[in-house]
Design a protein around this motif. Structure first.
Motif, PDB file in Angstrom:
ATOM      1  N   VAL A  24       0.853  -1.190   0.000  1.00 41.34           N
ATOM      2  CA  VAL A  24       0.000   0.000   0.000  1.00 41.34           C
ATOM      3  C   VAL A  24       0.887   1.237   0.000  1.00 41.34           C
ATOM      4  O   VAL A  24       1.770   1.372   0.858  1.00 41.34           O
ATOM      5  N   LYS A  25       0.658   2.122  -0.945  1.00 46.18           N
ATOM      6  CA  LYS A  25       1.413   3.373  -1.057  1.00 46.18           C
ATOM      7  C   LYS A  25       0.578   4.505  -0.493  1.00 46.18           C
ATOM      8  O   LYS A  25      -0.518   4.798  -0.982  1.00 46.18           O
ATOM      9  N   VAL A  26       1.103   5.150   0.564  1.00 44.22           N
ATOM     10  CA  VAL A  26       0.373   6.197   1.273  1.00 44.22           C
ATOM     11  C   VAL A  26       1.191   7.481   1.240  1.00 44.22           C
ATOM     12  O   VAL A  26       2.378   7.476   1.585  1.00 44.22           O
ATOM     13  N   VAL A  79       9.830  10.387  12.206  1.00 43.97           N
ATOM     14  CA  VAL A  79       9.141   9.379  11.402  1.00 43.97           C
ATOM     15  C   VAL A  79      10.073   8.223  11.081  1.00 43.97           C
ATOM     16  O   VAL A  79       9.707   7.043  11.171  1.00 43.97           O
ATOM     17  N   PHE A  80      11.311   8.546  10.701  1.00 43.38           N
ATOM     18  CA  PHE A  80      12.271   7.497  10.370  1.00 43.38           C
ATOM     19  C   PHE A  80      12.624   6.660  11.595  1.00 43.38           C
ATOM     20  O   PHE A  80      12.952   5.480  11.470  1.00 43.38           O
ATOM     21  N   GLU A  81      12.585   7.272  12.771  1.00 46.03           N
ATOM     22  CA  GLU A  81      12.910   6.539  13.990  1.00 46.03           C
ATOM     23  C   GLU A  81      11.722   5.725  14.507  1.00 46.03           C
ATOM     24  O   GLU A  81      11.908   4.813  15.315  1.00 46.03           O
ATOM     25  N   ALA A  82      10.492   6.063  14.063  1.00 46.04           N
ATOM     26  CA  ALA A  82       9.288   5.414  14.598  1.00 46.04           C
ATOM     27  C   ALA A  82       8.680   4.425  13.613  1.00 46.04           C
ATOM     28  O   ALA A  82       7.475   4.152  13.683  1.00 46.04           O
ATOM     29  N   LYS A  83       9.474   3.871  12.710  1.00 46.15           N
ATOM     30  CA  LYS A  83       8.941   2.927  11.742  1.00 46.15           C
ATOM     31  C   LYS A  83       8.361   1.686  12.407  1.00 46.15           C
ATOM     32  O   LYS A  83       7.285   1.199  12.023  1.00 46.15           O
ATOM     33  N   GLU A  84       9.032   1.171  13.413  1.00 44.95           N
ATOM     34  CA  GLU A  84       8.547  -0.029  14.095  1.00 44.95           C
ATOM     35  C   GLU A  84       7.234   0.253  14.821  1.00 44.95           C
ATOM     36  O   GLU A  84       6.301  -0.579  14.782  1.00 44.95           O
ATOM     37  N   GLU A  85       7.134   1.425  15.473  1.00 39.81           N
ATOM     38  CA  GLU A  85       5.902   1.765  16.178  1.00 39.81           C
ATOM     39  C   GLU A  85       4.744   1.945  15.197  1.00 39.81           C
ATOM     40  O   GLU A  85       3.602   1.511  15.476  1.00 39.81           O
ATOM     41  N   MET A 124       4.361  16.554  10.879  1.00 41.83           N
ATOM     42  CA  MET A 124       4.042  17.702  11.724  1.00 41.83           C
ATOM     43  C   MET A 124       4.766  18.965  11.271  1.00 41.83           C
ATOM     44  O   MET A 124       4.285  20.075  11.468  1.00 41.83           O
ATOM     45  N   ASP A 125       5.966  18.813  10.669  1.00 40.20           N
ATOM     46  CA  ASP A 125       6.704  19.966  10.163  1.00 40.20           C
ATOM     47  C   ASP A 125       6.412  20.229   8.687  1.00 40.20           C
ATOM     48  O   ASP A 125       7.266  20.774   7.959  1.00 40.20           O
ATOM     49  N   ASN A 126       5.211  19.827   8.231  1.00 38.58           N
ATOM     50  CA  ASN A 126       4.703  20.160   6.890  1.00 38.58           C
ATOM     51  C   ASN A 126       5.582  19.638   5.759  1.00 38.58           C
ATOM     52  O   ASN A 126       5.839  20.329   4.780  1.00 38.58           O
ATOM     53  N   VAL A 127       6.034  18.408   5.894  1.00 36.12           N
ATOM     54  CA  VAL A 127       6.802  17.738   4.843  1.00 36.12           C
ATOM     55  C   VAL A 127       5.989  16.549   4.352  1.00 36.12           C
ATOM     56  O   VAL A 127       5.561  15.707   5.148  1.00 36.12           O
ATOM     57  N   PHE A 128       5.749  16.499   3.039  1.00 38.43           N
ATOM     58  CA  PHE A 128       4.990  15.389   2.473  1.00 38.43           C
ATOM     59  C   PHE A 128       5.913  14.175   2.295  1.00 38.43           C
ATOM     60  O   PHE A 128       7.008  14.289   1.738  1.00 38.43           O
ATOM     61  N   VAL A 129       5.424  13.030   2.780  1.00 34.54           N
ATOM     62  CA  VAL A 129       6.199  11.798   2.762  1.00 34.54           C
ATOM     63  C   VAL A 129       5.349  10.705   2.124  1.00 34.54           C
ATOM     64  O   VAL A 129       4.153  10.588   2.396  1.00 34.54           O
ATOM     65  N   THR A 130       5.982   9.916   1.261  1.00 34.09           N
ATOM     66  CA  THR A 130       5.332   8.753   0.674  1.00 34.09           C
ATOM     67  C   THR A 130       5.840   7.499   1.381  1.00 34.09           C
ATOM     68  O   THR A 130       7.037   7.213   1.366  1.00 34.09           O
ATOM     69  N   ALA A 131       4.895   6.773   2.001  1.00 38.68           N
ATOM     70  CA  ALA A 131       5.247   5.556   2.749  1.00 38.68           C
ATOM     71  C   ALA A 131       4.735   4.337   1.996  1.00 38.68           C
ATOM     72  O   ALA A 131       3.601   4.332   1.498  1.00 38.68           O
ATOM     73  N   ILE A 132       5.585   3.315   1.926  1.00 35.70           N
ATOM     74  CA  ILE A 132       5.208   2.025   1.339  1.00 35.70           C
ATOM     75  C   ILE A 132       5.015   1.035   2.482  1.00 35.70           C
ATOM     76  O   ILE A 132       5.966   0.717   3.200  1.00 35.70           O
ATOM     77  N   VAL A 133       3.770   0.574   2.664  1.00 33.42           N
ATOM     78  CA  VAL A 133       3.431  -0.348   3.750  1.00 33.42           C
ATOM     79  C   VAL A 133       3.124  -1.710   3.139  1.00 33.42           C
ATOM     80  O   VAL A 133       2.242  -1.825   2.278  1.00 33.42           O
ATOM     81  N   SER A 134       3.847  -2.734   3.575  1.00 32.79           N
ATOM     82  CA  SER A 134       3.633  -4.098   3.088  1.00 32.79           C
ATOM     83  C   SER A 134       2.896  -4.899   4.165  1.00 32.79           C
ATOM     84  O   SER A 134       3.411  -5.058   5.271  1.00 32.79           O
ATOM     85  N   THR A 168       8.306  -0.525   4.380  1.00 30.45           N
ATOM     86  CA  THR A 168       9.511  -0.813   3.595  1.00 30.45           C
ATOM     87  C   THR A 168      10.187   0.427   3.036  1.00 30.45           C
ATOM     88  O   THR A 168      11.355   0.366   2.655  1.00 30.45           O
ATOM     89  N   ASP A 169       9.471   1.556   2.988  1.00 26.90           N
ATOM     90  CA  ASP A 169      10.092   2.741   2.392  1.00 26.90           C
ATOM     91  C   ASP A 169       9.410   3.989   2.921  1.00 26.90           C
ATOM     92  O   ASP A 169       8.182   4.034   3.091  1.00 26.90           O
ATOM     93  N   LEU A 170      10.222   5.012   3.205  1.00 20.17           N
ATOM     94  CA  LEU A 170       9.749   6.349   3.545  1.00 20.17           C
ATOM     95  C   LEU A 170      10.481   7.316   2.628  1.00 20.17           C
ATOM     96  O   LEU A 170      11.704   7.461   2.726  1.00 20.17           O
ATOM     97  N   ASP A 171       9.751   7.941   1.739  1.00 21.17           N
ATOM     98  CA  ASP A 171      10.382   8.733   0.684  1.00 21.17           C
ATOM     99  C   ASP A 171       9.854  10.162   0.712  1.00 21.17           C
ATOM    100  O   ASP A 171       8.773  10.438   0.185  1.00 21.17           O
ATOM    101  N   PRO A 172      10.597  11.109   1.332  1.00 21.45           N
ATOM    102  CA  PRO A 172      10.188  12.520   1.262  1.00 21.45           C
ATOM    103  C   PRO A 172      10.542  13.119  -0.090  1.00 21.45           C
ATOM    104  O   PRO A 172      11.140  12.459  -0.949  1.00 21.45           O
ATOM    105  N   ASP A 173      10.178  14.372  -0.265  1.00 24.04           N
ATOM    106  CA  ASP A 173      10.488  15.068  -1.510  1.00 24.04           C
ATOM    107  C   ASP A 173      11.995  15.146  -1.725  1.00 24.04           C
ATOM    108  O   ASP A 173      12.773  15.194  -0.773  1.00 24.04           O
TER     109      ASP A 173
END
Length: 293
Positions: free
Chosen positions: A68-70, A129-135, A75-85, A161-166
């Motif tokens: 799933v691509k989300v 966000v990068f530190e809270a992937k497991e949570e 919170m600091d107004n940065v758009f991030v694309t997350a890939i959730v398997s 599996t992936d966190l991709d900011p701009d």
């Protein structure tokens, strides 16, 4: 009447046929009779009575994965694309619910993933966000397990599996990291220069101390030599005072100094004192020396 009835049954049986089909391992078939659930067809060869019975479908017990691509905002107004398997499989004791409860289980899982990710990420800054992937993955898994179990599905695991900011944000993060490392390198280099300067100062102080010790020893040796020379000269030459002997020795050292200075390779011109007092002093010293002889 009985004979007619038996013939009807035979006639009815002649209007039906036996159909064979196979079910693969790790699968189960759903058999319906006139559109109503009848039984499960286990792996292997199975038969149904056509046309009253039909094979409505098959359910696999293998672990399946849905990516799933989300896209959401932090919170600091940065758009991030997350890939959730999401890895899931059908529960063996809830095949009926898994087949009949949901039209499309993938859409159901996708909706829950969107709901959890878009409710969690806006409360975190990009670095967090990068530190809270497991949570985040655990929160998605708990939310899906609570809902999908009722529909006959087990959530095996959830992975982000992936966190991709701009791209511009990633470039800025790399520059920040590079600046921090450069700052650390400058601090380390400055600390190294400080150590070198401290060691150089300690070496210079030690050298000056040793030089002072050497000069002190040299002057002591000179004084001892002068004392010995005065004593010897006074004993061998009668009628001379200690002051006269000292003046003679100083005059001798003065001439030795003039000679050494004049003999130096870089010396072109030597200036000697021309004052009357100095001349008188040297002349008187020479006269006293001549009288002493």
């Amino acid at each position: 009447f009985l004979h007619h009835k038996s013939i009807h049954k035979i006639t009815a049986s002649n209007n039906m046929c036996i159909c064979c089909f196979s079910i693969s391992t790790a699968e189960v078939g759903i058999v319906e009779t006139f559109g109503k659930y009848s039984r499960l067809a286990m792996p292997g060869c199975n038969v149904i009575c056509c046309p009253s019975q039909t094979l409505a479908g098959k359910v696999s017990f293998r672990v399946q994965q849905l990516n799933v691509k989300v896209e959401t905002k932090t919170m600091d107004n940065v758009f991030v694309t997350a890939i959730v398997s999401v890895q899931y499989q059908v529960l063996r004791d809830k095949v009926f619910e898994a087949f009949y409860a949901l039209t499309n289980p993938n859409q159901q899982i996708t909706a829950h993933v969107y709901d959890v990710i878009r409710s969690q990420l806006p409360h975190l800054e990009l670095d967090a966000v990068f530190e809270a992937k497991e949570e985040l993955a655990l929160a998605v898994k708990n939310a899906l397990a609570e809902t999908m179990t009722n529909y006959g599905y087990q959530i095996v695991n959830v992975l982000i599996t992936d966190l991709d900011p701009d791209q511009r944000v990633k470039s800025a993060m790399n520059e920040i990291n590079s600046s921090k490392r450069l700052k650390y390198a400058v601090a380390e280099r400055a600390e190294g220069d400080k150590i070198l300067q401290v060691k150089a100062a300690e070496a210079e102080a030690e050298a000056k101390y040793l030089s002072g010790v050497g000069v002190a020893k040299q002057r002591k040796a000179i004084v001892d030599g002068l004392r010995t020379s005065i004593v010897d000269f006074s004993g061998n030459v009668g009628g001379t005072s200690t002051k006269e002997v000292m003046d003679l020795l100083l005059l001798t050292q003065y001439f030795d100094m003039i000679r050494d200075v004049g003999a130096a390779p870089h010396c072109k011109t030597t200036f000697t004192p021309a004052a009357s007092s100095s001349g008188d002093t040297m002349r008187n010293s020479l006269l006293h020396a001549s009288d002493g002889r």
